[in-house]
Scaffold this active site. Structure first.
Site, PDB file in Angstrom:
ATOM      1  N   LEU A 163       0.830  -1.201   0.000  1.00 10.19           N
ATOM      2  CA  LEU A 163       0.000   0.000   0.000  1.00 10.19           C
ATOM      3  C   LEU A 163       0.870   1.259   0.000  1.00 10.19           C
ATOM      4  O   LEU A 163       0.715   2.127  -0.844  1.00 10.19           O
ATOM      5  CB  LEU A 163      -0.928  -0.002   1.218  1.00 10.19           C
ATOM      6  CG  LEU A 163      -1.788   1.250   1.430  1.00 10.19           C
ATOM      7  CD1 LEU A 163      -2.751   1.444   0.258  1.00 10.19           C
ATOM      8  CD2 LEU A 163      -2.548   1.172   2.758  1.00 10.19           C
ATOM      9  N   ARG A 280      -4.189  -3.982  12.511  1.00 12.80           N
ATOM     10  CA  ARG A 280      -3.940  -3.187  13.725  1.00 12.80           C
ATOM     11  C   ARG A 280      -4.102  -4.023  14.985  1.00 12.80           C
ATOM     12  O   ARG A 280      -3.344  -3.858  15.950  1.00 12.80           O
ATOM     13  CB  ARG A 280      -4.881  -1.969  13.729  1.00 12.80           C
ATOM     14  CG  ARG A 280      -4.466  -0.946  12.701  1.00 12.80           C
ATOM     15  CD  ARG A 280      -5.526   0.070  12.343  1.00 12.80           C
ATOM     16  NE  ARG A 280      -5.023   0.896  11.239  1.00 12.80           N
ATOM     17  CZ  ARG A 280      -5.772   1.646  10.443  1.00 12.80           C
ATOM     18  NH1 ARG A 280      -7.093   1.662  10.602  1.00 12.80           N
ATOM     19  NH2 ARG A 280      -5.216   2.354   9.471  1.00 12.80           N
ATOM     20  N   GLY A 378      22.869  -0.852  32.566  1.00 13.64           N
ATOM     21  CA  GLY A 378      23.763  -0.985  31.418  1.00 13.64           C
ATOM     22  C   GLY A 378      23.639  -2.317  30.711  1.00 13.64           C
ATOM     23  O   GLY A 378      23.840  -2.404  29.490  1.00 13.64           O
ATOM     24  N   GLU A 401       0.923   0.135   9.910  1.00 13.67           N
ATOM     25  CA  GLU A 401      -0.515  -0.179   9.944  1.00 13.67           C
ATOM     26  C   GLU A 401      -1.337   1.071  10.273  1.00 13.67           C
ATOM     27  O   GLU A 401      -2.397   1.007  10.895  1.00 13.67           O
ATOM     28  CB  GLU A 401      -0.841  -1.293  10.953  1.00 13.67           C
ATOM     29  CG  GLU A 401       0.023  -2.549  10.839  1.00 13.67           C
ATOM     30  CD  GLU A 401      -0.251  -3.357   9.585  1.00 13.67           C
ATOM     31  OE1 GLU A 401      -0.465  -2.747   8.524  1.00 13.67           O
ATOM     32  OE2 GLU A 401      -0.238  -4.587   9.665  1.00 13.67           O
TER      33      GLU A 401
END
Length: 419
Positions: A163, A280, A378, A401
């Site tokens: 898309l 989604r 760390g 999305e």
């Protein structure tokens, strides 16, 4: 093709898998959610708990041990995904008559959450692949369904969703890739950007312009790898999602048969958006898995790491942070599952609920993972520790999305229309 009931298929194959992997690591036990207040099996039926267990065990045994290697070497784990497909995870909500498992959106969310505890990046690709297979199953005719879906459900072939373009991301309706009909073919020209699986996959579900400007001029074509005029850009170097390749997909006078069009001309944008509603939920579910795993990693680190003469778990500030993380995880899970049920039943508020779930869950789960890294100090920044990969892999979930800014637009538009 022999049709096997979806649940019996997953449960039967899964129980065989578990017997063959009887030694389950402590990491597997953690990922199944033995901490009761965040147990992801709360509220599920016995059947849902069964295939959730199959997914958790597959994640622990087949994905988690390789997660770091796939990330560092940028390996697309084809054979592992095909093993997942043997459990029914290649076409989870595709109909059984073409090889799918025929499960619900809620069932799908449960599975993707569990799989993501083993590798977010790989599961996220599987979710995109499932979305493409569903689009063909739902909007294709019988010939198209029988041609494409069985190989997609078995993951003998892989799919990509096309898309986004270089110039149209959030404004998807402005896409420029064009398809001109000539006889029994379309001549496709243009390019798509940020395509998961691009170049390594076999089937491309492409949104293209066949008519006027705007959403009503968009159609959906299925383009097969090897089609003359189809090519790919360079493999992108990404912060996360490294077990799946991402490339531009390029069309130069690419001839696509009219018989490969899903639905009628002009229906493409509607098809794309319906696919994304489920996408989604899927991507929010992948964020849930990452957050669940990261929370357990943080909990374990606080219990064993000592500073100032005592375990970090005795520090009230960190206790409160852990409580907040757990609360937001459970709230996120409940929202995803509510949205999944709404989508399954075509509830009038399904689009808004899917948008809410995507917005809230991808934001909050990223924060959970990020806080888990902080709790590691760390060590959390070292690639020897899985928490940093969960952070890197789910950061993009707030972008794809539909960005979370677009989710806010969809939700507010719905609210204001009802005022």
């Amino acid at each position: 093709m022999a049709v096997v009931g979806p649940l019996s298929r997953i449960a039967r194959i899964g129980s065989t898998f578990c017997r063959n992997n009887s030694v389950v690591s402590s990491r597997s036990s953690q990922r199944r959610g033995i901490v009761s207040c965040i147990d992801p099996s709360h509220g599920l039926t016995d059947e849902q708990k069964e295939f959730q267990k199959v997914a958790f065990d597959f994640a622990a045994n087949e994905m988690a041990p390789h997660m770091a290697d796939w990330d560092q070497k940028e390996i697309f784990p084809v054979e592992t995904m095909r093993k997942a497909a043997q459990l029914g995870f290649g076409g989870i909500y595709v109909q059984p008559d073409v090889g799918g498992s025929g499960l619900s959106r809620l069932d799908t969310s449960i599975i993707f959450e569990a799989l993501s505890t083993g590798c977010v990046s790989t599961t996220a690709y599987i979710s995109i692949h499932n979305m493409c297979a569903w689009m063909i199953d739902t909007f294709g005719n019988n010939e198209q369904r029988e041609k494409f879906c069985p190989d997609l459900c078995s993951m003998e072939k892989f799919a990509s969703y096309c898309l986004t373009e270089p110039g149209s991301g959030s404004d998807a309706a402005s896409l420029l890739t064009s398809a001109q009909k000539k006889g029994d073919h379309y001549i496709l020209n243009g390019s798509k950007a940020f395509i998961s699986g691009g170049g390594d996959t076999d089937v491309y579900v492409v949104m293209c312009r066949t008519g006027v400007k705007g959403p009503k001029g968009i159609s959906c074509l299925v383009v097969e790898k090897g089609t003359p005029g189809l090519s790919f850009g360079k493999k992108e170097k990404k912060v996360g999602w490294n077990s799946q390749p991402t490339r531009a997909v390029i069309f130069e006078d690419c001839e696509v048969p009219v018989t490969n069009r899903l639905g009628e001309e002009g229906q493409g944008f509607n098809i794309a958006m319906k696919g994304l509603n489920g996408g989604r939920i899927n991507i929010a579910s992948c964020s849930l898995g990452a957050a669940h795993a990261s929370l357990l990693l943080a909990r374990d680190h606080l219990l064993v790491r000592k500073q100032f003469g005592e375990a970090l778990a005795n520090n009230q500030y960190l206790q409160f942070k852990l409580a907040e993380m757990a609360t937001k995880l459970v709230a996120s899970r409940l929202l995803v599952r509510e949205a999944a049920k709404a989508l399954q039943t075509n509830h009038p508020d399904a689009v808004s609920l899917c948008s809410m779930a995507k917005l809230f869950v991808t934001d909050e789960c990223f924060n959970i993972c990020n806080q888990a890294l902080q709790m590691h100090g760390g060590y959390g920044y070292l690639k020897d520790y899985a928490v940093q990969q969960f952070v890197r892999d789910i950061r993009v979930h707030q972008i794809l999305e539909g960005t979370n800014e677009v989710m806010r637009m969809i939700i507010s538009r719905n609210l204001l229309m009802e005022s």
